[in-house]
Design a protein around this motif. Structure first.
Motif, short mmCIF file in Angstrom:
data_model
loop_
_atom_site.label_atom_id
_atom_site.label_comp_id
_atom_site.label_asym_id
_atom_site.label_seq_id
_atom_site.Cartn_x
_atom_site.Cartn_y
_atom_site.Cartn_z
N GLU A 209 0.81 -1.21 0.00
CA GLU A 209 0.00 0.00 0.00
C GLU A 209 0.85 1.26 0.00
N GLN A 210 1.88 1.27 0.79
CA GLN A 210 2.74 2.46 0.89
C GLN A 210 3.42 2.75 -0.44
N ARG A 211 3.94 1.73 -1.09
CA ARG A 211 4.61 1.94 -2.38
C ARG A 211 3.65 2.50 -3.42
N LEU A 212 2.43 1.95 -3.45
CA LEU A 212 1.43 2.40 -4.42
C LEU A 212 0.97 3.82 -4.11
N GLN A 213 0.77 4.12 -2.84
CA GLN A 213 0.35 5.46 -2.44
C GLN A 213 1.38 6.50 -2.83
N GLU A 214 2.64 6.21 -2.55
CA GLU A 214 3.71 7.16 -2.84
C GLU A 214 3.90 7.37 -4.34
N ALA A 215 3.76 6.32 -5.12
CA ALA A 215 4.02 6.40 -6.56
C ALA A 215 2.88 7.04 -7.34
N PHE A 216 1.63 6.75 -6.95
CA PHE A 216 0.50 7.15 -7.77
C PHE A 216 -0.41 8.21 -7.14
N GLY A 217 -0.27 8.50 -5.85
CA GLY A 217 -1.14 9.47 -5.21
C GLY A 217 -2.59 9.26 -5.58
N PRO A 218 -3.10 8.05 -5.43
CA PRO A 218 -4.42 7.72 -5.95
C PRO A 218 -5.59 8.33 -5.18
N ARG A 219 -6.69 8.54 -5.89
CA ARG A 219 -7.95 8.95 -5.26
C ARG A 219 -8.56 7.75 -4.55
N ILE A 220 -8.37 6.59 -5.13
CA ILE A 220 -8.86 5.34 -4.54
C ILE A 220 -7.70 4.36 -4.51
N LEU A 221 -7.51 3.73 -3.36
CA LEU A 221 -6.52 2.67 -3.23
C LEU A 221 -7.07 1.62 -2.28
N GLU A 222 -7.31 0.44 -2.81
CA GLU A 222 -7.79 -0.68 -2.00
C GLU A 222 -6.88 -1.87 -2.27
N VAL A 223 -6.29 -2.40 -1.22
CA VAL A 223 -5.45 -3.58 -1.33
C VAL A 223 -6.07 -4.65 -0.43
N VAL A 224 -6.52 -5.74 -1.05
CA VAL A 224 -7.19 -6.80 -0.31
C VAL A 224 -6.38 -8.09 -0.43
N ASP A 225 -6.00 -8.64 0.71
CA ASP A 225 -5.33 -9.94 0.75
C ASP A 225 -6.43 -11.00 0.65
N ASP A 226 -6.53 -11.62 -0.50
CA ASP A 226 -7.58 -12.61 -0.80
C ASP A 226 -7.04 -14.04 -0.70
N SER A 227 -5.94 -14.21 -0.01
CA SER A 227 -5.25 -15.49 0.04
C SER A 227 -6.12 -16.60 0.62
N GLU A 228 -6.85 -16.31 1.67
CA GLU A 228 -7.62 -17.35 2.36
C GLU A 228 -8.64 -18.01 1.44
N SER A 229 -9.19 -17.28 0.50
CA SER A 229 -10.18 -17.87 -0.41
C SER A 229 -9.52 -18.81 -1.42
N HIS A 230 -8.18 -18.88 -1.41
CA HIS A 230 -7.45 -19.76 -2.32
C HIS A 230 -6.80 -20.93 -1.59
N ARG A 231 -7.19 -21.14 -0.34
CA ARG A 231 -6.66 -22.27 0.45
C ARG A 231 -6.86 -23.57 -0.33
N GLY A 232 -5.79 -24.34 -0.44
CA GLY A 232 -5.86 -25.61 -1.17
C GLY A 232 -5.55 -25.48 -2.65
N HIS A 233 -5.44 -24.27 -3.14
CA HIS A 233 -5.11 -24.05 -4.55
C HIS A 233 -3.62 -23.79 -4.70
N GLY A 234 -3.14 -23.85 -5.93
CA GLY A 234 -1.74 -23.60 -6.21
C GLY A 234 -1.29 -22.23 -5.75
N GLY A 235 -0.13 -22.16 -5.16
CA GLY A 235 0.44 -20.90 -4.75
C GLY A 235 0.00 -20.40 -3.40
#
Length: 79
Positions: free
Chosen positions: A2-28
């Protein structure tokens, strides 16, 4: 991430969602998360750029160290 994206783009909207749990059992999937992310950014920095160029800019800002740790990165980018 989030910090890297905020500093680089100064966005009006910035949402970072860790969606890892919904991929439990899948590759990666990594125990503890931080393997699958959904990112939404609205920034003037994307004005007039192709979607490919926008995605490349985000990858460059995140850097190879962070990109190497992520299995999946979903980007929703807009101006």
């Amino acid at each position: 991430m989030e910090q890297r994206l905020q500093e680089a783009f100064g966005p009006r909207i910035l949402e970072v969602v860790d969606d890892s749990e919904s991929h439990r059992g899948h590759g990666g999937y990594q125990e503890g998360g931080e393997s699958h992310f959904n990112v939404r950014i609205a920034s003037d920095h994307f004005q007039g750029l192709s979607r490919i160029k926008q995605h490349r800019m985000v990858h460059e800002v995140l850097g190879p160290d962070l990109i190497a740790k992520i299995h999946a990165l979903s980007l929703n980018l807009s101006v």
